[in-house]
Design a protein around this motif. Structure first.
Motif: not given
Length: 396
Positions: A19-33
């Motif tokens: 990512s070109a965004l300047p800050k560290p990522p926010i990590t989320v989970g995804f329960l992918n059905p």
């Protein structure tokens, strides 16, 4: 720009990018059905599209890109538990629910780790029964049943036969919710099941038609193919009542004239209803459609737009928080504090009820027009009768 990572043993749903965004990522989970007998096709399309928009044009959450840990589910509690353990290990700050039928099995591990479960509609009614450590931006299951049934009642339609795929959570809906709601609304309602692995829609249609109810169709649909098969079977039997197709829309494209007069509900505005939507909603539909259409091999439809809305709501809500709130506890506090929040493609919502994880009870009911568009039956969002909702745990 999509930031994504995969769970071990899972099918990758997107490629990792820088990512070109300047800050560290926010990590989320995804329960992918994406697996099992009752997959929800399109949810992964919505996530990929939302990440492309949010980590690009939107600018992330105050400069933080959103990174996703994908974990494929198969409707079994065991798989949901396994995914929850992976999310805890990866230290995600929230888990996004993809309309899973067994999401409640993930809650013990997530709650212990202070990781909230965030979604649109809790398809697992056990998940939807309590407010602890979870937030759902759209209405609960009971709202859709009540809203649709009260609308049918207002039109003078007093008998309904609705089918649902045969799963444990479906029995909670058909055996538990439907009789209570029918009694509260003064309507005759019958529920029937079809097999998740070998459905016979000719038989389902015959069961509906033989009762000759005013309304026949589906409580919810595991796929667009189910809607198409049932509508076709009911038309072949010359069923004259109103066909109700839950949130399906794809079947309309193939035969809009045959589909005309049918009804469907939704927690948000749909592309087929764009001409009837307010100007700001039309802009949001155009935005979502642009990014969803750009997903290679993706499946557009209700679940794609719903999951897109979920991630956009999450990002917009968290953009009002500080970096210190980008933790599990901070996410839960921020989302629970939302008041009169303009949800993406949905109504203004207020979260934080002590008894319900849902931020609204409102929905839209549409009638299919001869040209294939879907027109709302009311000028405003439908609010289900509070007295009927009050009989259902977690509904209000």
């Amino acid at each position: 720009m999509v930031a994504a990572s995969g769970c071990a043993s899972d099918t990758p749903s997107a490629q990792s990018t820088t990512s070109a965004l300047p800050k560290p990522p926010i990590t989320v989970g995804f329960l992918n059905p994406s697996g099992g007998p009752v997959p929800q096709p399109g949810t992964d399309t919505g996530v990929k599209a939302a990440l492309s928009y949010l980590n690009g044009e939107f600018g992330g959450v105050n400069g933080h890109p959103i990174e996703v840990v994908w974990c494929d589910t198969d409707t079994t509690p065991e798989r949901a538990q396994s995914c929850a353990n992976t999310f805890v290990e990866k230290k995600v700050v929230a888990v996004m629910d993809g309309y899973n039928l067994s999401s409640s099995a993930a809650l013990p591990a997530l709650t212990a780790a202070q990781i909230p479960l965030v979604g649109m509609i809790p398809f697992d009614s056990v998940t939807g029964a309590k407010a602890e450590n979870r937030v759902f931006f759209a209405a609960p299951q009971a709202s859709f049943l009540i809203g649709a049934l009260q609308a049918f009642k207002a039109e003078g339609k007093n008998s309904v036969t609705l089918a649902l795929v045969d799963t444990p959570s479906s029995h909670q809906t058909i055996d538990g919710l439907l009789p209570v709601l029918a009694k509260a609304l003064g309507i005759s309602a019958k529920g029937i099941y079809f097999s998740a692995t070998s459905p016979n829609f000719t038989a389902v249609a015959s069961t509906i038609a033989q009762d000759n109810p005013d309304v026949g169709g589906l409580v919810a649909a595991p796929s667009e193919a189910v809607c198409t098969s049932l509508v076709k079977a009911l038309r072949q039997l010359q069923y004259k009542g109103e066909i109700f197709t839950a949130a399906c829309t794809d079947y309309i494209k193939g035969a809009p004239t045959q589909a005309a007069g049918g009804a469907l509900y939704s927690s948000n505005w749909l592309p087929t209803a764009a001409r009837y939507a307010p100007a700001e909603v039309q802009r949001d539909l155009t935005l979502a459609q642009k990014y969803i259409s750009a997903v290679s091999g993706g499946t557009a439809g209700y679940y794609a737009f719903g999951e897109f809305a979920l991630f956009v709501n999450f990002a917009k809500a968290m953009s009002a928080a500080t970096d210190a709130d980008l933790t599990g506890a901070g996410v839960l506090k921020t989302l629970k504090a939302l008041k009169d929040f303009p949800s993406f493609l949905g109504p203004n919502i207020t979260c934080g009820s002590a008894t319900s994880p849902n931020c609204t009870t409102q929905l839209l009911l549409f009638v299919v027009q001869p040209d294939g568009s879907t027109k709302p039956v009311t000028d405003t969002w439908i609010t289900p009768i509070p007295q009927a909702l009050g009989a259902i745990p977690g509904a209000v």
